[in-house]
Design an enzyme around this catalytic site. Structure first.
Site, PDB file in Angstrom:
ATOM      1  N   ARG A   4      11.814  20.522 -22.945  1.00  0.00           N
ATOM      2  CA  ARG A   4      10.738  21.325 -23.513  1.00  0.00           C
ATOM      3  C   ARG A   4      10.092  22.251 -22.470  1.00  0.00           C
ATOM      4  NH1 ARG A   4       5.840  20.533 -21.958  1.00  0.00           N
ATOM      5  NH2 ARG A   4       4.885  18.514 -21.581  1.00  0.00           N
ATOM      6  N   GLY A  50      -7.518  -5.892   4.937  1.00  0.00           N
ATOM      7  CA  GLY A  50      -7.295  -4.446   5.047  1.00  0.00           C
ATOM      8  C   GLY A  50      -8.618  -3.705   5.005  1.00  0.00           C
ATOM      9  N   GLU A  53      -9.409 -10.389  -1.455  1.00  0.00           N
ATOM     10  CA  GLU A  53      -9.111 -11.750  -1.906  1.00  0.00           C
ATOM     11  C   GLU A  53      -8.967 -12.741  -0.751  1.00  0.00           C
ATOM     12  OE1 GLU A  53      -5.338 -12.302  -3.735  1.00  0.00           O
ATOM     13  OE2 GLU A  53      -6.133 -13.712  -5.206  1.00  0.00           O
ATOM     14  N   GLY A  54      -8.246 -12.329   0.300  1.00  0.00           N
ATOM     15  CA  GLY A  54      -8.035 -13.205   1.458  1.00  0.00           C
ATOM     16  C   GLY A  54      -9.362 -13.583   2.094  1.00  0.00           C
ATOM     17  N   GLY A 109      -2.025  13.179 -13.790  1.00  0.00           N
ATOM     18  CA  GLY A 109      -1.133  13.711 -14.826  1.00  0.00           C
ATOM     19  C   GLY A 109       0.323  13.323 -14.634  1.00  0.00           C
ATOM     20  N   MET A 157      -0.139   2.077  -2.847  1.00  0.00           N
ATOM     21  CA  MET A 157      -0.431   0.683  -2.496  1.00  0.00           C
ATOM     22  C   MET A 157      -1.001  -0.083  -3.699  1.00  0.00           C
ATOM     23  SD  MET A 157      -2.013   0.759   1.322  1.00  0.00           S
ATOM     24  CE  MET A 157      -0.963   0.851   2.770  1.00  0.00           C
ATOM     25  N   ASP A 170      -7.449  -2.126  -3.350  1.00  0.00           N
ATOM     26  CA  ASP A 170      -6.595  -2.593  -4.458  1.00  0.00           C
ATOM     27  C   ASP A 170      -7.363  -2.821  -5.765  1.00  0.00           C
ATOM     28  OD1 ASP A 170      -4.588  -2.630  -2.550  1.00  0.00           O
ATOM     29  OD2 ASP A 170      -4.832  -4.762  -2.121  1.00  0.00           O
ATOM     30  N   ARG A 199     -23.922  -1.336   7.032  1.00  0.00           N
ATOM     31  CA  ARG A 199     -25.219  -0.661   7.269  1.00  0.00           C
ATOM     32  C   ARG A 199     -26.306  -1.251   6.363  1.00  0.00           C
ATOM     33  NH1 ARG A 199     -27.424   3.671   4.491  1.00  0.00           N
ATOM     34  NH2 ARG A 199     -28.807   5.061   5.655  1.00  0.00           N
TER      35      ARG A 199
HETATM   36  O1  F6P Z   1      -4.932  -4.892   0.498  1.00  0.00           O
HETATM   37  C1  F6P Z   1      -4.979  -3.581   0.953  1.00  0.00           C
HETATM   38  C2  F6P Z   1      -3.590  -3.080   1.301  1.00  0.00           C
HETATM   39  O2  F6P Z   1      -3.703  -1.722   1.696  1.00  0.00           O
HETATM   40  C3  F6P Z   1      -2.542  -3.241   0.208  1.00  0.00           C
HETATM   41  O3  F6P Z   1      -2.633  -2.268  -0.789  1.00  0.00           O
HETATM   42  C4  F6P Z   1      -1.284  -3.185   1.006  1.00  0.00           C
HETATM   43  O4  F6P Z   1      -0.224  -3.876   0.348  1.00  0.00           O
HETATM   44  C5  F6P Z   1      -1.656  -3.872   2.285  1.00  0.00           C
HETATM   45  O5  F6P Z   1      -3.072  -3.805   2.387  1.00  0.00           O
HETATM   46  C6  F6P Z   1      -1.054  -3.266   3.510  1.00  0.00           C
HETATM   47  O6  F6P Z   1      -1.390  -4.052   4.592  1.00  0.00           O
HETATM   48  P1  F6P Z   1      -1.245  -3.593   6.110  1.00  0.00           P
HETATM   49  O7  F6P Z   1      -2.350  -2.648   6.410  1.00  0.00           O
HETATM   50  O8  F6P Z   1      -1.368  -4.860   6.883  1.00  0.00           O
HETATM   51  O9  F6P Z   1       0.085  -2.920   6.246  1.00  0.00           O
END
Ligand code: F6P
Length: 320
Positions: free
Chosen positions: A212, A11, A103-104, A186, A170, A128, A21
């Protein structure tokens, strides 16, 4: 090392361009050539690789997304795909690879290094913020600012109509975005995968607020917990309050990167080049306690990042 390759993968995250850059300019400053690989590992397999000059990254530091384009490559997950990727690098004369992503991307780099011995450096970039070993990833700060900006706007209309809003953000299976944006925005309740929650307790808190004198409520829910429409429906049924759902979606990933992300990306990109030139073979750049460091890619992947429990409890207290 004479020629360095750089790619973005997974992503997109705001600040990736600032990182590219930094890699290009620092690499050239150190006497190397820097080549850009398009669409992450997918472009690497196809050999879609172009030389980058100082001017190639001009006017990019403030832009979201990635000028190199990005993808999630299924083919790179196969041995055959990785063999082709290795051949592409060899053909292009690239001697070290910098991968900017989450991570990927880190998993891909590590597997590639294990199989080929090719020098790889990972630069953590994902909204994330779920990479172990680093306090912050590039893109997270911009994303939470985007979410808080949206919450501010939702609050205006929520107050005017005396409504409850469930805002889905996300974060894959983690709650870093939800917790930080919920605390800063908040929110009355923050629902994240790291801590179990009881919908009845959430409803009781809402009703207590109404008693309240609160005229509106914002509930932030991480996508890993469930869908906002379903949660809104449940709250409506249990409380009778007019409850709306909103899924913020990909607007969280766009826009100009914040100062924090630009600086982090610039420092991390430059450090990645230094690491390659110093002979590191499979490192991840990281930010630890305000200091830029590096660790083994495997360690970054092995470490599970902990959510800040104190911040979670504080958000509850402040929403009393
Ligand atoms: O890892 C980044 C992220 O935006 C996640 O938060 C989300 O679950 C995923 O990618 C969405 O992926 P895509 O852009 O393939 O819909």
């Amino acid at each position: 090392m004479r020629r360095i390759g750089v790619l973005t993968s997974g992503g997109d995250a705001p600040g990736m361009n600032a990182a590219i850059r930094a890699v290009v300019r620092k690499g050239i400053y150190e006497g190397c050539e820097v080549w850009g690989i398009k669409r992450g590992f997918a472009g690497l397999i196809e050999g879609d690789i172009v030389p980058l000059e100082l001017g190639s990254v001009a006017d990019t530091i403030h832009r979201g997304g990635t000028i190199l384009l990005t993808a999630r490559s299924q083919e790179f997950m196969t041995e055959e795909g990785r063999r082709e990727a290795f051949a592409s690098l060899h053909r292009a004369g690239i001697e070290g690879l910098i991968g900017i992503g989450g991570e990927g991307t880190f998993k891909g780099l590590l597997t590639f290094h294990r199989e080929t011995g090719f020098p790889v450096i990972g630069v953590p970039a994902t909204i994330d913020n779920d990479i172990g070993g680093t306090d912050y990833t590039i893109g997270f700060d911009t994303a939470v600012n985007n979410v808080v900006d949206a919450i501010n706007k939702i609050r205006d209309t929520a107050t005017s109509h005396e409504r409850t809003f469930v805002v889905e953000v996300m974060g894959r299976n983690t709650g870093f975005i939800a917790l930080t944006a919920g605390l800063a925005g908040g929110a009355e309740s923050i629902l994240i995968p790291e801590f179990p929650f009881d919908i009845e307790t959430v409803c009781q808190r809402l009703m207590r607020g109404m008693r309240r004198g609160k005229r509106h409520s914002i509930i932030v829910v991480a996508e890993g917990v469930g869908s906002a429409p379903a949660i809104a429906q449940e709250i409506k049924q249990r409380t009778g309050l007019e409850t709306k759902a909103i899924i913020l979606g990909h607007i969280q990933r766009g826009g100009t990167p914040t100062v924090f992300d630009r600086v982090l990306a610039s420092i991390m990109g430059a450090r990645a080049v230094e690491l390659l030139l110093a002979g590191e073979r499979r490192a991840a750049v990281c930010l630890v306690g305000g200091e830029i460091k590096h660790c083994d890619l495997e360690e970054a992947l092995r470490t599970t990042k902990k959510i800040d429990e104190a911040a979670y409890k504080l958000a509850e207290i402040l929403a009393i």
